[in-house]
Design a protein around this motif. Structure first.
Motif, PDB file in Angstrom:
ATOM      1  N   GLU A  60       5.120  35.110  35.784  1.00 19.52           N
ATOM      2  CA  GLU A  60       3.731  34.948  35.792  1.00 19.52           C
ATOM      3  C   GLU A  60       2.800  35.899  35.210  1.00 19.52           C
ATOM      4  OE1 GLU A  60       2.563  31.645  35.704  1.00 19.52           O
ATOM      5  OE2 GLU A  60       4.682  30.893  36.411  1.00 19.52           O
ATOM      6  N   VAL A  61       3.068  37.088  35.723  1.00 16.43           N
ATOM      7  CA  VAL A  61       2.242  38.221  35.667  1.00 16.43           C
ATOM      8  C   VAL A  61       2.617  39.080  34.440  1.00 16.43           C
ATOM      9  CG1 VAL A  61       1.298  40.351  36.650  1.00 16.43           C
ATOM     10  CG2 VAL A  61       1.708  38.422  37.937  1.00 16.43           C
ATOM     11  N   ASN A  62       3.827  39.593  34.301  1.00 20.25           N
ATOM     12  CA  ASN A  62       4.517  40.335  33.138  1.00 20.25           C
ATOM     13  C   ASN A  62       5.461  39.456  32.556  1.00 20.25           C
ATOM     14  OD1 ASN A  62       5.522  42.111  31.365  1.00 20.25           O
ATOM     15  ND2 ASN A  62       5.630  43.757  32.805  1.00 20.25           N
ATOM     16  N   THR A  63       5.273  38.332  31.831  1.00 20.48           N
ATOM     17  CA  THR A  63       6.250  37.660  31.151  1.00 20.48           C
ATOM     18  C   THR A  63       7.398  38.339  30.331  1.00 20.48           C
ATOM     19  OG1 THR A  63       4.659  36.789  29.292  1.00 20.48           O
ATOM     20  CG2 THR A  63       4.937  35.443  31.351  1.00 20.48           C
ATOM     21  N   GLU A  64       6.751  39.491  29.785  1.00 20.64           N
ATOM     22  CA  GLU A  64       7.698  40.219  28.974  1.00 20.64           C
ATOM     23  C   GLU A  64       8.946  40.880  29.629  1.00 20.64           C
ATOM     24  OE1 GLU A  64       5.680  42.297  26.209  1.00 20.64           O
ATOM     25  OE2 GLU A  64       4.871  40.454  25.162  1.00 20.64           O
ATOM     26  N   PHE A  65       8.744  41.150  31.173  1.00 20.93           N
ATOM     27  CA  PHE A  65       9.627  41.976  31.933  1.00 20.93           C
ATOM     28  C   PHE A  65      11.023  41.772  31.827  1.00 20.93           C
ATOM     29  CE2 PHE A  65      11.453  42.481  36.226  1.00 20.93           C
ATOM     30  CZ  PHE A  65      11.569  43.996  36.135  1.00 20.93           C
ATOM     31  N   LEU A  66      11.464  40.377  32.076  1.00 20.87           N
ATOM     32  CA  LEU A  66      12.801  39.983  32.162  1.00 20.87           C
ATOM     33  C   LEU A  66      13.439  39.998  30.610  1.00 20.87           C
ATOM     34  CD1 LEU A  66      12.914  36.823  34.525  1.00 20.87           C
ATOM     35  CD2 LEU A  66      13.654  39.215  34.888  1.00 20.87           C
ATOM     36  N   GLN A  67      12.651  40.088  29.679  1.00 22.44           N
ATOM     37  CA  GLN A  67      13.066  40.255  28.201  1.00 22.44           C
ATOM     38  C   GLN A  67      13.508  41.655  27.977  1.00 22.44           C
ATOM     39  OE1 GLN A  67      12.134  37.538  25.883  1.00 22.44           O
ATOM     40  NE2 GLN A  67      13.696  38.284  24.373  1.00 22.44           N
ATOM     41  N   ASN A  68      12.245  42.575  28.382  1.00 19.05           N
ATOM     42  CA  ASN A  68      12.883  43.748  28.244  1.00 19.05           C
ATOM     43  C   ASN A  68      14.009  44.332  29.114  1.00 19.05           C
ATOM     44  OD1 ASN A  68      10.428  44.052  26.592  1.00 19.05           O
ATOM     45  ND2 ASN A  68       9.167  44.801  28.231  1.00 19.05           N
ATOM     46  N   LEU A  69      14.361  43.906  30.484  1.00 16.03           N
ATOM     47  CA  LEU A  69      15.227  44.007  31.293  1.00 16.03           C
ATOM     48  C   LEU A  69      16.523  43.407  30.518  1.00 16.03           C
ATOM     49  CD1 LEU A  69      15.827  45.210  33.950  1.00 16.03           C
ATOM     50  CD2 LEU A  69      15.645  43.105  35.034  1.00 16.03           C
ATOM     51  N   SER A  70      16.300  42.657  30.115  1.00 13.31           N
ATOM     52  CA  SER A  70      17.491  41.826  29.611  1.00 13.31           C
ATOM     53  C   SER A  70      18.065  42.538  28.277  1.00 13.31           C
ATOM     54  CB  SER A  70      17.393  40.369  29.205  1.00 13.31           C
ATOM     55  OG  SER A  70      16.563  40.220  28.068  1.00 13.31           O
ATOM     56  N   THR A  71      17.150  43.134  27.294  1.00  8.29           N
ATOM     57  CA  THR A  71      17.677  43.989  26.122  1.00  8.29           C
ATOM     58  C   THR A  71      18.385  45.142  26.432  1.00  8.29           C
ATOM     59  OG1 THR A  71      15.458  44.976  25.862  1.00  8.29           O
ATOM     60  CG2 THR A  71      15.786  42.878  24.480  1.00  8.29           C
ATOM     61  N   THR A  72      17.861  45.577  27.830  1.00  7.95           N
ATOM     62  CA  THR A  72      18.480  46.866  28.070  1.00  7.95           C
ATOM     63  C   THR A  72      20.415  46.641  28.559  1.00  7.95           C
ATOM     64  OG1 THR A  72      16.570  47.634  28.953  1.00  7.95           O
ATOM     65  CG2 THR A  72      18.559  48.701  29.968  1.00  7.95           C
ATOM     66  N   PHE A  73      20.374  45.516  29.202  1.00  8.17           N
ATOM     67  CA  PHE A  73      21.702  45.144  29.815  1.00  8.17           C
ATOM     68  C   PHE A  73      22.557  43.821  29.064  1.00  8.17           C
ATOM     69  CE2 PHE A  73      19.097  47.033  33.055  1.00  8.17           C
ATOM     70  CZ  PHE A  73      20.031  48.055  33.410  1.00  8.17           C
ATOM     71  N   PHE A  74      21.909  42.803  28.649  1.00  3.94           N
ATOM     72  CA  PHE A  74      22.442  41.687  28.175  1.00  3.94           C
ATOM     73  C   PHE A  74      21.747  41.519  26.569  1.00  3.94           C
ATOM     74  CE2 PHE A  74      22.585  41.315  32.601  1.00  3.94           C
ATOM     75  CZ  PHE A  74      24.099  41.250  32.959  1.00  3.94           C
ATOM     76  N   GLU A  75      22.593  40.884  25.724  1.00  7.58           N
ATOM     77  CA  GLU A  75      22.124  40.262  24.473  1.00  7.58           C
ATOM     78  C   GLU A  75      21.514  38.939  24.828  1.00  7.58           C
ATOM     79  OE1 GLU A  75      24.432  41.278  21.134  1.00  7.58           O
ATOM     80  OE2 GLU A  75      24.650  43.152  21.868  1.00  7.58           O
TER      81      GLU A  75
END
Length: 149
Positions: free
Chosen positions: A93-108
């Motif tokens: 809800e607050v930072n909707t891009e957080f998981l996207q940024n986290l996933s690009t670091t570890f998973f495609e």
């Protein structure tokens, strides 16, 4: 009889510390670096240690291993549940891009990544709680040895 008031207070304080630490990291854009999550164990450990210590002082002679162990688990589980709930709300809800940024670091692949991250956060908190509570109870458990006169 086990009283939950003290461990729940310490659990709330510990979760507040975890949330504050996460938000401070996010101010400096360091919250996507997994290395900094190692300090969560220190925060949780301090909360558990202090709760068991104060609980032992409060109980006095009535303090038992099981009561201290239950207090430690209560602190850690309350802190983990609240922090996991905060983490889920923050990342969706607050930072909707957080998981996207986290996933690009570890998973495609981003599909199903949210559930994996929330589950991992919760499991890490529960495992840390169990390990630290068992460790700290070795310091606080009542001695079975008799004093020599």
């Amino acid at each position: 009889m086990f009283r939950f008031a003290l461990p729940i207070r310490f659990g709330l304080a510990t979760s507040g510390s975890l949330i504050a630490y996460f938000l401070v990291l996010s101010l400096f854009d360091l919250h996507t670096n997994i290395f900094f999550s190692l300090f969560n164990g220190v925060i949780t450990g301090f909360g558990i240690y202090e709760a068991i210590k104060y609980y032992k002082l409060e109980m006095g002679e009535r303090f038992t291993y099981s009561a201290g162990f239950t207090a430690g688990l209560t602190v850690g589980f309350v802190a983990t549940l609240i922090f996991t709930l905060f983490f889920a709300i923050y990342s969706t809800e607050v930072n909707t891009e957080f998981l996207q940024n986290l996933s690009t670091t570890f998973f495609e692949d981003f599909e199903g990544f949210e559930a994996i991250v929330f589950f991992t956060v919760a499991i890490m908190g529960f495992a840390t709680t169990l390990a630290l509570t068992l460790t700290f109870m070795q310091l606080f458990k009542p001695s079975n040895t008799r004093k020599k006169i």
